[in-house]
Design an enzyme around this catalytic site. Structure first.
Site, PDB file in Angstrom:
ATOM      1  CE1 TYR A 186      -5.387  -0.216   7.927  1.00  0.00           C
ATOM      2  CE2 TYR A 186      -5.384  -1.267   5.777  1.00  0.00           C
ATOM      3  CZ  TYR A 186      -4.717  -0.864   6.914  1.00  0.00           C
ATOM      4  OH  TYR A 186      -3.379  -1.116   7.028  1.00  0.00           O
ATOM      5  CE  LYS A 235      -3.054   6.104  22.969  1.00  0.00           C
ATOM      6  NZ  LYS A 235      -1.787   5.932  23.702  1.00  0.00           N
ATOM      7  CG  ASP A 241       0.947   3.744  24.140  1.00  0.00           C
ATOM      8  OD1 ASP A 241       0.187   2.864  24.611  1.00  0.00           O
ATOM      9  OD2 ASP A 241       0.994   4.906  24.608  1.00  0.00           O
ATOM     10  CG  ASP A 297      -0.985  -2.600   8.375  1.00  0.00           C
ATOM     11  OD1 ASP A 297      -0.541  -3.598   7.777  1.00  0.00           O
ATOM     12  OD2 ASP A 297      -0.707  -1.428   8.041  1.00  0.00           O
ATOM     13  CG  ASP A 319       4.741  -4.637   8.439  1.00  0.00           C
ATOM     14  OD1 ASP A 319       3.968  -5.572   8.156  1.00  0.00           O
ATOM     15  OD2 ASP A 319       5.235  -3.871   7.577  1.00  0.00           O
TER      16      ASP A 319
HETATM   17  C1  IPM Z   1      -1.138  -5.873   4.796  1.00  0.00           C
HETATM   18  C2  IPM Z   1      -0.804  -4.749   3.855  1.00  0.00           C
HETATM   19  C3  IPM Z   1      -2.097  -4.106   3.389  1.00  0.00           C
HETATM   20  C4  IPM Z   1      -2.797  -3.589   4.639  1.00  0.00           C
HETATM   21  C5  IPM Z   1      -1.928  -3.003   2.352  1.00  0.00           C
HETATM   22  C6  IPM Z   1      -1.197  -3.483   1.121  1.00  0.00           C
HETATM   23  C7  IPM Z   1      -3.231  -2.355   1.986  1.00  0.00           C
HETATM   24  O1  IPM Z   1       0.043  -3.837   4.448  1.00  0.00           O
HETATM   25  O2  IPM Z   1      -1.832  -6.818   4.394  1.00  0.00           O
HETATM   26  O3  IPM Z   1      -0.703  -5.821   5.958  1.00  0.00           O
HETATM   27  O4  IPM Z   1      -2.451  -2.513   5.132  1.00  0.00           O
HETATM   28  O5  IPM Z   1      -3.688  -4.278   5.129  1.00  0.00           O
HETATM   29 MN    MN Z   2       0.722  -4.404   6.435  1.00  0.00          MN
END
Ligand code: IPM
Ligand code: MN
Length: 368
Positions: free
Chosen positions: A141, A189, A221, A245, A249
């Protein structure tokens, strides 16, 4: 206790869920006789519209002085065409960097009341309770600006870490594991990336200092697969910014909805920014459909991590559990036989619960 909280509602459903967070903080203040004061500032798309930049200086200054920060969400299609340095997400990345919020804690817990809301089998999801410790201010990032380029023919992003950046997040993860089930999985990784090989080295060096924690390495993975096939295997996961990240999710499916996942981002002084993991959901913004529980659970994390208010934090979590047990939910969750309510109604139920719980205990307190 007196605390000053900076609210950064941001974009999309951000303002709605921030309102819910504030109501819950106020309810806690009323019940426990604390005084919380609030100050709102712009970040993300709304800041671009109002002030021409995703992270205005007054926002940074106010955040630096605050006892804690709450952030709703940033981003939306309205700003998608802007150049990289002007996107709403730059505001979020900028505040993480400027405040040194390197440790992102993302707890993922399957609530019994929501087991059937997950697309995964109930017996797989049941009893899942893990914590993702995501490095938040380095890695892909934040590649070196001099190396980050796109000349039309070739494009470069870099994954850079200084050893000390890996050390501090690994320390944080070991410490988190010590107060949980004492098992740490370091995800990398290392069969491909140099940065992952240093990551492994650091974990190996650090483990002697935490003899009570068992530690293992897992390739990202394989970890992605195990998260949905055997999630109860995990206690604490520590990993690089982008891996974290993606995995967080993915892990949200265990809870039945991304709308349930809270987070805390801490710096070396323990100052924290608290935000729901879900994004700005522009498709439902302004419709009062957004699930406020990720934000409310983020408030519980604020009470615990920034203010040391363990009992209050527990009270908020219990209130959420009780509202879920009552069958109440927002549209993102499919609860069989439950009652679908709006986001603000759900937040109100939590607030009522906080106000009404343990009245006997309250009365007792008056007499002691
Ligand atoms: C999160 C979000 C952010 C990230 C985005 C909005 C930049 O997806 O906080 O997980 O990738 O860190
Ligand atoms: Mn995110």
């Amino acid at each position: 206790m007196e605390k000053h909280i900076v609210l950064l509602p941001g974009d999309g459903i951000g303002p709605e869920v921030t309102k819910a967070a504030k109501r819950v903080l106020q309810a806690v203040a009323d019940r426990y006789q604390h005084s919380f004061t609030f100050e709102n500032h712009d970040i993300g798309g709304v800041a671009i519209d109002q002030q021409g930049t995703p992270l205005p200086e007054d926002t940074v200054q106010a955040a630096k002085k605050a006892d804690a920060i709450f952030l709703g969400a940033v981003g939306g299609p309205k700003w998608d065409q802007l150049p990289g340095h002007m996107r709403p997400e730059k505001g979020l990345l900028g505040i993480r960097k400027q405040l040194g919020l390197f440790a992102n804690l993302r707890p993922v817990k399957a609530f019994n009341q929501l087991l059937h809301a997950s697309p995964l089998k109930q017996e797989v999801v049941q009893a899942s309770d893990l914590l993702i410790v995501r490095e938040l201010t380095g890695g892909l990032y934040f590649g070196q600006p001099s190396e980050r380029r796109n000349n039309g023919e070739e494009v470069v992003d870099t994954l850079a870490y200084e050893r000390r950046e890996i050390e501090r997040i690994v320390d944080q993860a070991f410490q988190s594991a010590q107060v949980r089930r004492k098992h740490l999985t370091s995800v990398d990784k290392a069969n491909v990336l140099e940065s992952s090989r240093m990551w492994r080295e650091v974990v190996e060096e650090k483990k002697a200092a935490y003899p009570d924690v068992s530690v293992e390495h897992m390739l990202v993975d394989a970890a992605a697969m195990k998260l949905v096939t055997n999630p109860t295997y995990f206690d604490v996961i520590v990993t690089e910014n982008m891996f974290g990240d993606i995995l967080s999710d993915e892990a949200s499916v265990l809870t039945g909805s991304l709308g349930m996942l809270p987070s805390a981002s801490l710096n070396e002084n323990g100052v924290g920014l608290y935000e729901p993991v879900h994004g700005s959901a522009p498709d439902i913004a302004g419709e009062d459909k957004a699930n406020p529980l990720a934000s409310i659970l983020s408030v519980a994390m604020m009470l615990k991590h920034s203010f040391g208010l363990e009992e209050e934090a527990e009270q908020v979590e219990t209130a959420v559990q009780e509202v879920l047990s009552g069958g109440y939910h927002t549209a993102d969750i499919d609860v069989k036989g439950g009652t679908k309510v709006s986001g603000s109604e759900l937040a109100a139920k939590v607030v009522d619960q906080i106000g009404s719980n343990d009245t006997t205990e309250n009365i007792m307190r008056c007499y002691v």
